[in-house]
Design a protein around this motif. Structure first.
Motif, PDB file in Angstrom:
ATOM      1  N   GLY A  51       0.811  -1.215   0.000  1.00  0.00           N
ATOM      2  CA  GLY A  51       0.000   0.000   0.000  1.00  0.00           C
ATOM      3  C   GLY A  51       0.845   1.266   0.000  1.00  0.00           C
ATOM      4  O   GLY A  51       1.946   1.298   0.557  1.00  0.00           O
ATOM      5  N   ARG A  52       0.294   2.321  -0.629  1.00  0.00           N
ATOM      6  CA  ARG A  52       0.982   3.616  -0.696  1.00  0.00           C
ATOM      7  C   ARG A  52      -0.039   4.726  -0.446  1.00  0.00           C
ATOM      8  O   ARG A  52      -1.097   4.772  -1.091  1.00  0.00           O
ATOM      9  N   ILE A  53       0.290   5.642   0.453  1.00  0.00           N
ATOM     10  CA  ILE A  53      -0.534   6.832   0.701  1.00  0.00           C
ATOM     11  C   ILE A  53       0.397   8.035   0.712  1.00  0.00           C
ATOM     12  O   ILE A  53       1.460   8.002   1.336  1.00  0.00           O
ATOM     13  N   GLN A  54      -0.021   9.079   0.008  1.00  0.00           N
ATOM     14  CA  GLN A  54       0.791  10.303  -0.044  1.00  0.00           C
ATOM     15  C   GLN A  54      -0.100  11.506   0.235  1.00  0.00           C
ATOM     16  O   GLN A  54      -1.159  11.664  -0.369  1.00  0.00           O
ATOM     17  N   ILE A  55       0.353  12.334   1.168  1.00  0.00           N
ATOM     18  CA  ILE A  55      -0.363  13.570   1.502  1.00  0.00           C
ATOM     19  C   ILE A  55       0.513  14.744   1.083  1.00  0.00           C
ATOM     20  O   ILE A  55       1.679  14.841   1.481  1.00  0.00           O
ATOM     21  N   CYS A 194       0.568  -0.276   9.111  1.00  0.00           N
ATOM     22  CA  CYS A 194       0.349   0.883   8.252  1.00  0.00           C
ATOM     23  C   CYS A 194       1.107   0.717   6.927  1.00  0.00           C
ATOM     24  O   CYS A 194       2.277   0.321   6.911  1.00  0.00           O
ATOM     25  N   PRO A 195       0.441   1.008   5.815  1.00  0.00           N
ATOM     26  CA  PRO A 195       1.162   1.000   4.532  1.00  0.00           C
ATOM     27  C   PRO A 195       2.140   2.172   4.477  1.00  0.00           C
ATOM     28  O   PRO A 195       2.174   3.019   5.377  1.00  0.00           O
ATOM     29  N   SER A 196       2.908   2.225   3.457  1.00  0.00           N
ATOM     30  CA  SER A 196       3.817   3.356   3.276  1.00  0.00           C
ATOM     31  C   SER A 196       3.008   4.644   3.243  1.00  0.00           C
ATOM     32  O   SER A 196       2.015   4.762   2.522  1.00  0.00           O
ATOM     33  N   ALA A 197       3.405   5.628   4.061  1.00  0.00           N
ATOM     34  CA  ALA A 197       2.661   6.898   4.147  1.00  0.00           C
ATOM     35  C   ALA A 197       3.673   8.038   4.156  1.00  0.00           C
ATOM     36  O   ALA A 197       4.623   8.034   4.942  1.00  0.00           O
ATOM     37  N   GLU A 198       3.444   9.021   3.275  1.00  0.00           N
ATOM     38  CA  GLU A 198       4.407  10.096   3.095  1.00  0.00           C
ATOM     39  C   GLU A 198       3.689  11.435   3.133  1.00  0.00           C
ATOM     40  O   GLU A 198       2.588  11.583   2.592  1.00  0.00           O
TER      41      GLU A 198
END
Length: 658
Positions: A51-55, A194-198
């Motif tokens: 998983g990937r999440i980017q804010i 938690c997936p990767s979160a940036e």
């Protein structure tokens, strides 16, 4: 049949979201939560790795005006889109969703833009629309069609422009935003699910998982064996983490334990009360993650609880709690030491609990760890301990009264019972002596100036009321604790009758309305007996204001002797119902005590009277012939000094001197 129509504008305006930092960031938290759900729906247990999440922070100059949240989750499928269009949707109840989070987007930002690619019927499709606050048509500019060139599902949510009242509440530093995100999603961060979160801010990038790990000050792993109800034994692995308090959740809670399954948090529990701690060293918090095969095998389908029995969950939580206490033992020992000091202070103030000094470590060990600094709760535990102790020894007393045949066993019970009796007697005596010390301290204060600037002393009534309540007689006194006559003389407590500030006609055969301060009758009391032929004794006490100089009407000696004549002429003492208590005859003797400072004004009044200094040269005493009476003047300093001397051995034994 018609369906209900939802008033979206009214609903949004009624949301209890006053401008604050927490509420300004709520839409971001909701969007991040949706991204987590989407990633988990697509990848399941592989979400942490795939998983990937980017804010991305959107700025206008230095001001934060919005956020863009991207994820590679399942996308806005038809089911998800249908759920989005339904206020209070039940689709994500199993994931903890309430179906109202997106309404915060309308309240705080006025709307959002959604762009998504999803997979359906063997091909990628694209869906986009604007979500706006309006009376109707809240979903606008809708597009839905083929996603040519798309490599996989993803979603982008843009929260583009803060409303003015929330804009100023949003933190501007990316570090602060990272801390708030980690704190809000602490369970999934700590559990490793938690997936990767940036977090992106211009050229800066913050990997939230790396940032979280950097906030871990110390970590340790414990394997905890736990015996279950059926006798089998399982092993729970607890990962202990001491973290910088910057990432603690908002609110009053500091320290947390998470029960996890498949590397994901299932249940969470604040343990501040269980460990009696808030921040560690003032700078850190505790986070614990418990995992193991048994938890993996017994997590429910919704991943919000476990399928094993509540009794097994209690056993697991107890085992985890013991491991947590062991990890935090250095901090807990400091709390325990403070509770020991709290308990010792309470014992000093309440000597009936003296027996606890002999078992203080065991007593404090049994106290809840959150009792530190809570003296009332410790006092309640001490009272409960005393009650149970008394109940136990009442049982022993009954067993002794009906002894078994074994002499050695009953002797052991007798010895145990006598130890209890000894402790109780010591405690009761210590409590009584401590009360005397407090009363002496209060008397000392009453003999000083009430108003130092005006050099005005307390009225004599204050001293009178401390020694004995006013306007009562002996029929209204039930216990020895109801008065403090021992301040004058311990023998005064053995009265047959007394009246305090009562009209003479209420207890004498007279019509006089005069009020002797204290009048006592002793019916051949052994404490006052002066010989085999001695009869009844009457003791009169008069109080004068400390430091009093002027006696314009009558000196206190003549006042007391006038009361002697009044009693002699009345012939009898009577109770309030008129019943004769005792006759006053030739063999009745009279003692008069005048509690007054020997000021120059009083000394002038005493010229010519048959008085001489007491052996300590602090008071005066003598005998008068008309009427016959013993008279003693007791200055307040002598009253206090003599009372302290009579009790000094007890005070010294209890460490109350000084």
């Amino acid at each position: 049949m018609a369906d209900l129509v939802s008033d979206i504008v009214g609903r949004v305006n009624r949301l209890p979201l006053k401008p604050s930092e927490t509420n300004a960031l709520l839409p971001l938290m909701e969007a991040f939560s949706n991204a987590l759900h989407a990633v988990n729906l697509r990848f399941g247990d592989e979400a942490p790795g795939k998983g990937r999440i980017q804010i991305t922070i959107i700025r206008d100059g230095s001001d934060v005006v919005g956020f863009k949240i991207e994820d590679n989750g399942i996308g806005f499928t038809d089911d998800n889109y249908r759920s989005f269009r339904t206020p209070d949707s039940r689709q994500k109840i199993g994931l903890g969703g309430k179906g109202v989070g997106r309404l915060s987007w309308l309240r705080v930002f006025g709307g959002a833009k959604i762009e998504s690619v999803y997979f359906d019927s063997g091909k990628f499709l694209r869906r986009s629309f604007d979500f706006v606050l309006d009376e109707s048509n809240q979903l606008r500019n809708e597009l839905n069609g083929a996603a040519n060139g798309a490599s996989g599902p993803h979603t982008i949510i843009t929260l583009g422009q803060f409303r003015s009242e929330y804009k100023s509440r949003c933190p501007s530093k990316p570090e602060t935003l990272a801390q708030r995100l980690i704190a809000h999603f602490l369970p999934i961060m700590a559990s490793g699910a938690c997936p990767s979160a940036e977090l992106i801010d211009g050229d800066e990038a913050f990997d939230l998982l790396t940032y979280f790990k950097e906030k871990i000050v110390d970590t340790a792993v414990s394997n905890v064996p736990i015996k279950l109800d059926d006798g089998s034994e399982i092993t729970i692995t607890v990962r202990h983490m001491k973290c910088n308090k910057e990432i603690r959740p908002r609110g009053q809670s500091y320290n947390w334990v998470f029960l996890c399954a498949h590397e994901r948090s299932v249940t969470e529990q604040c343990i501040d009360d269980q460990i009696g701690l808030r921040s560690l060293d003032g700078e850190s918090i505790y986070i614990g993650c418990a995992s193991g095969t048994y938890l993996d095998e017994n997590v429910n389908q919704e991943r919000d609880g476990f399928t094993f029995s509540s009794s097994e969950e209690i056993l697991i939580r107890r085992g985890v709690a013991a491991s947590v206490r062991d990890y935090l033992k250095d901090y807990i020992s400091v709390s325990r030491a403070e509770m020991v000091r709290n308990t010792q202070a309470l014992v000093r103030e309440n000597p009936q609990f003296l027996f606890i000094n002999n078992e203080i470590d065991t007593f404090v060990e049994a106290l809840p760890l959150n009792s530190v600094g809570k003296q009332e709760e410790i006092f309640v535990s001490m009272s409960r301990r005393r009650y149970r102790r008394q109940r136990e020894f009442r049982r022993l007393s009954d067993e002794i009264s009906s002894p078994p045949s074994h002499e050695q066993e009953i002797q052991g019970k007798v010895d145990e019972y006598m130890r209890y009796v000894d402790d109780e007697k010591k405690g009761a005596l210590a409590e009584y002596v401590s009360k005397r010390k407090a009363i002496l301290d209060f008397l000392d204060a009453l003999t000083a100036y009430e108003d130092p600037e005006k050099r005005r002393h307390h009225l004599e009534d204050a001293v009178h009321a401390l020694i004995c309540p006013m306007r009562i007689d002996s029929s209204q006194v039930a216990e020895i604790d109801d008065h403090n006559l021992w301040l004058l003389d311990d023998r005064l407590a053995f009265f047959n009758f007394f009246a305090s500030d009562k009209e003479a006609r209420s207890f004498l055969n007279t019509g006089s309305q005069e009020r002797p301060d204290l009048a006592f009758l002793y019916d051949s009391c052994l404490a006052w007996r002066e010989g085999e032929q001695s009869g009844d004794k009457v003791v009169l006490v008069e109080f004068k204001r400390p430091g009093l100089e002027a006696y314009p009407n009558e000196d206190p000696i003549r006042q007391a002797l006038r009361y002697v004549n009044l009693i002699k002429s009345s012939k009898t003492f009577r109770d309030k119902s008129g019943r004769v208590i005792s006759n006053v005859g030739e063999r009745t003797s009279f003692d008069c005590y005048i509690v007054a400072d020997l000021t120059e004004g009083l000394r002038k009044q005493l010229i010519g009277l048959p008085l001489q200094p007491t052996p300590d040269n602090e008071g005066m005493f003598g005998y008068t012939d008309n009427p016959k009476a013993f008279v003693e003047i007791v200055p307040f300093s002598k009253l206090l000094k003599d009372a302290k001397a009579r009790n000094s051995a007890f005070f010294t034994r209890l460490g109350l001197n000084g």
